[in-house]
Design a protein around this motif. Structure first.
Motif, PDB file in Angstrom:
ATOM      1  N   LEU A 159       0.912  -1.173  -0.130  1.00 28.88           N
ATOM      2  CA  LEU A 159       0.010  -0.059  -0.041  1.00 28.88           C
ATOM      3  C   LEU A 159       0.908   1.092   0.029  1.00 28.88           C
ATOM      4  N   ALA A 160       0.453   2.150  -0.692  1.00 32.15           N
ATOM      5  CA  ALA A 160       1.265   3.627  -0.822  1.00 32.15           C
ATOM      6  C   ALA A 160       0.375   4.591  -0.076  1.00 32.15           C
ATOM      7  N   ILE A 161      -0.801   4.330   0.098  1.00 34.24           N
ATOM      8  CA  ILE A 161      -1.672   5.169   0.808  1.00 34.24           C
ATOM      9  C   ILE A 161      -2.677   4.376   1.642  1.00 34.24           C
ATOM     10  N   LYS A 162      -2.917   4.411   2.815  1.00 32.68           N
ATOM     11  CA  LYS A 162      -3.722   3.948   3.827  1.00 32.68           C
ATOM     12  C   LYS A 162      -4.326   4.793   4.726  1.00 32.68           C
ATOM     13  N   VAL A 163      -5.593   5.108   4.687  1.00 32.91           N
ATOM     14  CA  VAL A 163      -6.189   5.935   5.539  1.00 32.91           C
ATOM     15  C   VAL A 163      -7.449   5.532   6.399  1.00 32.91           C
ATOM     16  N   ARG A 164      -7.295   5.738   7.625  1.00 36.15           N
ATOM     17  CA  ARG A 164      -8.343   4.995   8.498  1.00 36.15           C
ATOM     18  C   ARG A 164      -9.004   6.135   9.322  1.00 36.15           C
ATOM     19  N   ILE A 189     -14.482  16.396   6.275  1.00 34.00           N
ATOM     20  CA  ILE A 189     -14.192  15.001   5.942  1.00 34.00           C
ATOM     21  C   ILE A 189     -14.564  14.264   7.135  1.00 34.00           C
ATOM     22  N   ARG A 190     -15.498  13.356   7.011  1.00 36.62           N
ATOM     23  CA  ARG A 190     -16.027  12.551   7.944  1.00 36.62           C
ATOM     24  C   ARG A 190     -15.778  10.879   7.907  1.00 36.62           C
ATOM     25  N   SER A 191     -15.094  10.205   8.822  1.00 39.44           N
ATOM     26  CA  SER A 191     -15.089   8.927   8.962  1.00 39.44           C
ATOM     27  C   SER A 191     -14.486   8.238   7.559  1.00 39.44           C
ATOM     28  N   CYS A 192     -13.443   8.837   6.780  1.00 36.71           N
ATOM     29  CA  CYS A 192     -13.189   8.481   5.643  1.00 36.71           C
ATOM     30  C   CYS A 192     -11.824   7.356   5.647  1.00 36.71           C
ATOM     31  N   SER A 193     -12.078   6.366   5.190  1.00 34.50           N
ATOM     32  CA  SER A 193     -11.020   4.961   5.116  1.00 34.50           C
ATOM     33  C   SER A 193     -10.784   4.736   3.599  1.00 34.50           C
ATOM     34  N   LEU A 194      -9.627   4.519   3.321  1.00 36.49           N
ATOM     35  CA  LEU A 194      -9.327   4.314   1.755  1.00 36.49           C
ATOM     36  C   LEU A 194      -7.877   3.757   1.789  1.00 36.49           C
ATOM     37  N   SER A 229      -8.838  13.751  13.572  1.00 39.10           N
ATOM     38  CA  SER A 229      -8.672  12.451  14.327  1.00 39.10           C
ATOM     39  C   SER A 229      -8.439  11.532  13.099  1.00 39.10           C
ATOM     40  N   GLY A 230      -8.192  10.065  13.364  1.00 40.67           N
ATOM     41  CA  GLY A 230      -8.008   9.127  12.319  1.00 40.67           C
ATOM     42  C   GLY A 230      -6.406   8.750  12.084  1.00 40.67           C
ATOM     43  N   GLU A 231      -6.067   8.101  11.128  1.00 42.78           N
ATOM     44  CA  GLU A 231      -4.674   7.704  10.751  1.00 42.78           C
ATOM     45  C   GLU A 231      -4.399   8.100   9.271  1.00 42.78           C
ATOM     46  N   ILE A 232      -3.154   8.436   8.910  1.00 45.13           N
ATOM     47  CA  ILE A 232      -2.798   8.594   7.593  1.00 45.13           C
ATOM     48  C   ILE A 232      -1.449   7.948   7.310  1.00 45.13           C
ATOM     49  N   GLY A 233      -1.579   6.736   6.397  1.00 44.40           N
ATOM     50  CA  GLY A 233      -0.087   6.270   6.203  1.00 44.40           C
ATOM     51  C   GLY A 233       0.014   6.375   4.868  1.00 44.40           C
ATOM     52  N   ILE A 234       1.240   7.182   4.533  1.00 46.72           N
ATOM     53  CA  ILE A 234       1.666   7.231   3.231  1.00 46.72           C
ATOM     54  C   ILE A 234       3.025   7.143   2.949  1.00 46.72           C
ATOM     55  N   LEU A 235       3.541   6.682   1.789  1.00 40.90           N
ATOM     56  CA  LEU A 235       4.887   6.440   1.542  1.00 40.90           C
ATOM     57  C   LEU A 235       5.436   7.860   1.213  1.00 40.90           C
ATOM     58  N   HIS A 236       6.538   8.019   1.476  1.00 39.67           N
ATOM     59  CA  HIS A 236       7.253   9.312   1.165  1.00 39.67           C
ATOM     60  C   HIS A 236       8.485   8.965   0.119  1.00 39.67           C
ATOM     61  N   ASN A 296     -11.275   7.069 -17.784  1.00 44.57           N
ATOM     62  CA  ASN A 296     -11.019   5.942 -18.572  1.00 44.57           C
ATOM     63  C   ASN A 296      -9.533   5.567 -18.417  1.00 44.57           C
ATOM     64  N   TYR A 297      -8.868   6.257 -17.880  1.00 41.77           N
ATOM     65  CA  TYR A 297      -7.406   5.979 -17.655  1.00 41.77           C
ATOM     66  C   TYR A 297      -7.031   5.419 -16.416  1.00 41.77           C
ATOM     67  N   CYS A 298      -7.904   5.367 -15.381  1.00 45.38           N
ATOM     68  CA  CYS A 298      -7.625   5.260 -13.950  1.00 45.38           C
ATOM     69  C   CYS A 298      -7.977   3.635 -13.563  1.00 45.38           C
ATOM     70  N   ASP A 299      -7.250   3.059 -12.620  1.00 42.85           N
ATOM     71  CA  ASP A 299      -7.483   1.861 -12.153  1.00 42.85           C
ATOM     72  C   ASP A 299      -8.706   1.612 -11.196  1.00 42.85           C
ATOM     73  N   GLY A 300      -9.041   2.809 -10.584  1.00 47.49           N
ATOM     74  CA  GLY A 300     -10.300   2.682  -9.648  1.00 47.49           C
ATOM     75  C   GLY A 300     -10.572   4.274  -9.330  1.00 47.49           C
ATOM     76  N   ALA A 301     -11.487   4.235  -8.768  1.00 45.76           N
ATOM     77  CA  ALA A 301     -11.880   5.763  -8.246  1.00 45.76           C
ATOM     78  C   ALA A 301     -12.735   5.822  -6.852  1.00 45.76           C
ATOM     79  N   PHE A 302     -12.611   6.806  -6.282  1.00 46.30           N
ATOM     80  CA  PHE A 302     -13.459   6.991  -5.099  1.00 46.30           C
ATOM     81  C   PHE A 302     -14.382   8.129  -4.934  1.00 46.30           C
ATOM     82  N   LEU A 303     -15.647   8.101  -4.446  1.00 50.10           N
ATOM     83  CA  LEU A 303     -16.771   9.119  -4.713  1.00 50.10           C
ATOM     84  C   LEU A 303     -17.017  10.082  -3.211  1.00 50.10           C
TER      85      LEU A 303
END
Length: 225
Positions: A4-9, A22-27, A60-67, A191-198
């Motif tokens: 995972l390059a990005i992990k949000v909880r 932003i409310r209770s966002c996980s991705l 509140s919450g956690e952000i894990g992201i590769l730097h 049309n170019y992406c692997d996935g999307a979030f709404l």
């Protein structure tokens, strides 16, 4: 799924007024994948991107992201600071205390990756909007960024430049194994992406197949108008 390059909880963020953005966002986004962030105006897309980039701090919450993380603004004039293309790409490397030879190599590699090596000495003011966006992306590549965050990078571009930019970012993600999250309003870019979030009112309400989300967003925008 790869690393995972990005992990949000359970991310939460509110403005000083008390309004929740932003409310209770996980991705999650794996390395080597290109995802897009969708939502009508005011849904929290740019706010979420700025939280991931560390430009805002969550409540509140956690952000894990590769730097390192590269951030590309909607208007490249807000982030290009040097007079020429090569100097601007090199500018981001100053803190790394690299040798002149290493800097030269990284700048040339990054500009080659976005097809701008021939414009290395070109003044920034002489570039088109699409070329400026590619210089901003080259700056992130020169720093060997693991994650690219792009906030509506095609908003100010003509249709041909839009397609060229989204296509080149997809190629970079796949060839370099980086991860990208791209905020967009343009449904054809899906049309170019692997996935999307709404996002809706700061909450992540759907994710996954870009074509399915494209239809859902069209319905949302249809209901709004």
């Amino acid at each position: 799924m790869g690393q995972l390059a990005i992990k949000v909880r359970e991310l939460n963020f509110h403005w000083p007024s008390g309004e929740t953005a932003i409310r209770s966002c996980s991705l999650e986004i794996p390395r080597g994948e290109f995802w897009m962030l969708l939502g009508i105006n005011g849904s929290g897309k740019s706010t979420l991107l700025r939280l991931l980039a560390g430009l805002l701090a969550p409540h509140s919450g956690e952000i894990g992201i590769l730097h390192p993380v590269g951030f590309v603004f909607q208007n490249p004039d807000h982030q290009l600071v040097m007079p020429s293309v090569g100097a601007d790409v090199a500018f981001g490397l100053v803190e790394e205390k690299l040798s002149p030879a290493t800097i030269k190599k990284r700048v040339e590699e990054a500009l080659s990756a976005v097809n701008l090596l021939s414009l290395q000495r070109r003044p920034i003011y002489a570039l088109s909007g699409g070329q400026k966006q590619r210089v901003a992306i080259a700056g992130a590549l020169a720093r060997h960024c693991s994650v690219l965050l792009l906030d509506e990078p095609t908003a100010l571009l003509d249709p041909d430049s839009q397609v060229e930019l989204v296509s080149s970012v997809r190629s970079l993600v796949k060839s370099r194994g980086i991860a990208a999250l791209w905020v967009t309003h343009r449904l054809d870019e899906l049309n170019y992406c692997d996935g999307a979030f709404l996002l809706e009112k700061g909450a992540l309400v759907d994710q996954g197949d870009p074509q399915r989300l494209k239809k859902r967003l069209m319905n949302l925008e249809g209901n709004k108008s």
